[in-house]
Motif scaffolding. Sequence first.
Motif, PDB file in Angstrom:
ATOM      1  N   TYR A  23       0.840  -1.198   0.000  1.00 46.93           N
ATOM      2  CA  TYR A  23       0.000   0.000   0.000  1.00 46.93           C
ATOM      3  C   TYR A  23       0.881   1.256   0.000  1.00 46.93           C
ATOM      4  O   TYR A  23       1.899   1.312   0.694  1.00 46.93           O
ATOM      5  N   GLU A  24       0.483   2.285  -0.759  1.00 49.63           N
ATOM      6  CA  GLU A  24       1.359   3.433  -0.980  1.00 49.63           C
ATOM      7  C   GLU A  24       0.975   4.691  -0.203  1.00 49.63           C
ATOM      8  O   GLU A  24       1.759   5.644  -0.161  1.00 49.63           O
ATOM      9  N   GLU A  25      -0.199   4.714   0.428  1.00 49.34           N
ATOM     10  CA  GLU A  25      -0.677   5.953   1.039  1.00 49.34           C
ATOM     11  C   GLU A  25       0.259   6.457   2.130  1.00 49.34           C
ATOM     12  O   GLU A  25       0.372   7.671   2.366  1.00 49.34           O
ATOM     13  N   PHE A  26       0.978   5.546   2.796  1.00 50.29           N
ATOM     14  CA  PHE A  26       1.822   5.949   3.915  1.00 50.29           C
ATOM     15  C   PHE A  26       3.264   6.208   3.494  1.00 50.29           C
ATOM     16  O   PHE A  26       4.115   6.469   4.356  1.00 50.29           O
ATOM     17  N   PHE A  27       3.574   6.126   2.213  1.00 51.74           N
ATOM     18  CA  PHE A  27       4.924   6.447   1.752  1.00 51.74           C
ATOM     19  C   PHE A  27       5.203   7.929   2.009  1.00 51.74           C
ATOM     20  O   PHE A  27       4.356   8.794   1.766  1.00 51.74           O
ATOM     21  N   ASP A  28       6.414   8.233   2.456  1.00 55.61           N
ATOM     22  CA  ASP A  28       6.785   9.626   2.735  1.00 55.61           C
ATOM     23  C   ASP A  28       8.303   9.727   2.600  1.00 55.61           C
ATOM     24  O   ASP A  28       9.051   9.053   3.327  1.00 55.61           O
ATOM     25  N   VAL A  29       8.765  10.557   1.668  1.00 52.67           N
ATOM     26  CA  VAL A  29      10.198  10.692   1.423  1.00 52.67           C
ATOM     27  C   VAL A  29      10.938  11.124   2.685  1.00 52.67           C
ATOM     28  O   VAL A  29      12.091  10.730   2.917  1.00 52.67           O
ATOM     29  N   LYS A  30      10.296  11.916   3.528  1.00 52.56           N
ATOM     30  CA  LYS A  30      10.952  12.373   4.758  1.00 52.56           C
ATOM     31  C   LYS A  30      11.367  11.201   5.649  1.00 52.56           C
ATOM     32  O   LYS A  30      12.354  11.300   6.394  1.00 52.56           O
ATOM     33  N   LEU A  31      10.620  10.104   5.571  1.00 52.24           N
ATOM     34  CA  LEU A  31      10.955   8.950   6.405  1.00 52.24           C
ATOM     35  C   LEU A  31      12.320   8.374   6.054  1.00 52.24           C
ATOM     36  O   LEU A  31      13.032   7.857   6.928  1.00 52.24           O
TER      37      LEU A  31
END
Length: 416
Positions: A23-31
Motif C-alpha cells: 500500500y502506498e498511502e503511507f509512503f513519505d520521502v521524509k521517512l
Amino acid sequence: MNLLNEIADKYPRAISMAAGRPYEEFFDVKLIHEYLDAFCDHLRRDRGMDEAGVTRTLFQYGTTKGVIGELVARHLAEDEDIHIDPASVVVTVGFQEGIFLVLRALRASDRDVLLASAPTYVGLMGAALLTEMPVWPVRSTEHGIDTGHLLEQVKVARERGLRVRGCYLTPNFANPTGVSLDLATRHRLLEIAEATGLLLLEDNAYGLFGEERLPALKALDQTKCVVYLGSFAKSGMPGARVGYVVADQPLTPSSPGGDDPGGFADELSKLKGMLTVNTSPIAQAVIGGKLLMHDNSLARANAREAAVYRRNLGHTLDALTRRLGACPGVTWNSPTGGFFITVTVPFAVDDALLEHAARDFGVLFTPMHHFYGGFDSGACGINQLRLSISLLTPELIEEGVSRLAALISSRPADPR
C-alpha cells in the motif's frame, strides 16, 4: 511481471487487481532521511563509531554478509520468536538474490532436484532456471502443501538416483494462492524434514499481515532443517531492495564447500561476493533505521498497513459474494491474511483473456497458469486467476470486482 506491466501501460484506465505491491498511502520521502539518521545514531551510540566510521559505513562497500545482521536477528526474535546468531544472516539484494544464492549453493551436480509446492512463486522458478536446478511439483490442497505427496516425491526421486536438495514453500498467505499451513501441518513438515534429511526453504514475505499469526517453521525448527528467506519488500520498503537469508546449518564433508569450517551462511557469502559483492549499505541503513525507530518490530511498524490489508481483504471477499455468489461454476478461497485470493471460473484464463479484460472491461488480474509455468503440469491452474488486494482503496475494489463480474458473466462455460 513484464506481461502485466505491458498490458497496464497499454490500458492505463484498467483497475489493476494484479500487482502484489504494498500500500502506498503511507509512503513519505521524509521517512527515508529519518531512517538514515536513526541508523547513523545507532552506529555512534551502540557501535561506538566516530564520524569517519559512520561515513565509511554508508559510503564504502561494507562486509559481504551485510551491516544490519544484528538488527535482523533482533527483529526475528521480537516478531517471530526466532533466535539465531547474527553471523548466520546474509543480507541480500531482495528475496530474489537470496533464493538464487541458496539454490546455487545447493546445486552440485545433475543429480540434484528441488521440490516446491504447486502453484508456486514465479521468482523461485526464475532462480531455479538460472541455477539449472530442476523443480519437481508437490501437490497443494486448500490447506497448503500435501505432505503425503511430498513424501512420495522424495521417495520417487531417490529411487531414480536423484538427490532432493530441499523443498521451497510459503507457510503464511502464500503467493499466489493466499493459503496458510495449519499448526499440525507445520509440525508434520518438520518431522518429515528430520526423518528424511530434507532441507525446508521457508519464504515468509507475508507473515505479518494476517488475523492470526502462527509460528514460522524456523521458530519451531530444533534441528536446523529450515533455511529462512526474509524480505523487507512488503514490510520495509520495496524500493530499498533488501532481503536476507538465515542459514545456520553446519556444513558437512559431503556438502558444497564442505571442507570449510564455517556454516552455510559463509558459503552463501562467498557466492554473493562473486555475484553482487555486497548489498547497498545505504539501502540497509534505511531498513535498519526503520527497525530501530520501532524497537526492532516490523509488526508495530506495519500496524497501519496490516489494518488496510485486513480491510481490503474483507471488502474484496464481500464484493465477490455480492457480485458473483450466484454465478454458476465460480468459486474462490477465503484467506485470513496476506495479499491474494484465488478465483476459479468455468472457462480458460489465459493471456489473451487478460488483455481482453483490460481492453474491454477495464480490469487486470493474474492468470494462475503462470505460477505453474516451470512444471510439467498440463492444464493446472488454467481456469483460475489471482486477485491482489494490497494496493487498492475500497472504492477501487468495489469497481474492480464489478468489472470482473461483468467479464465472467459474459463468458460461456467451457464444457472441458
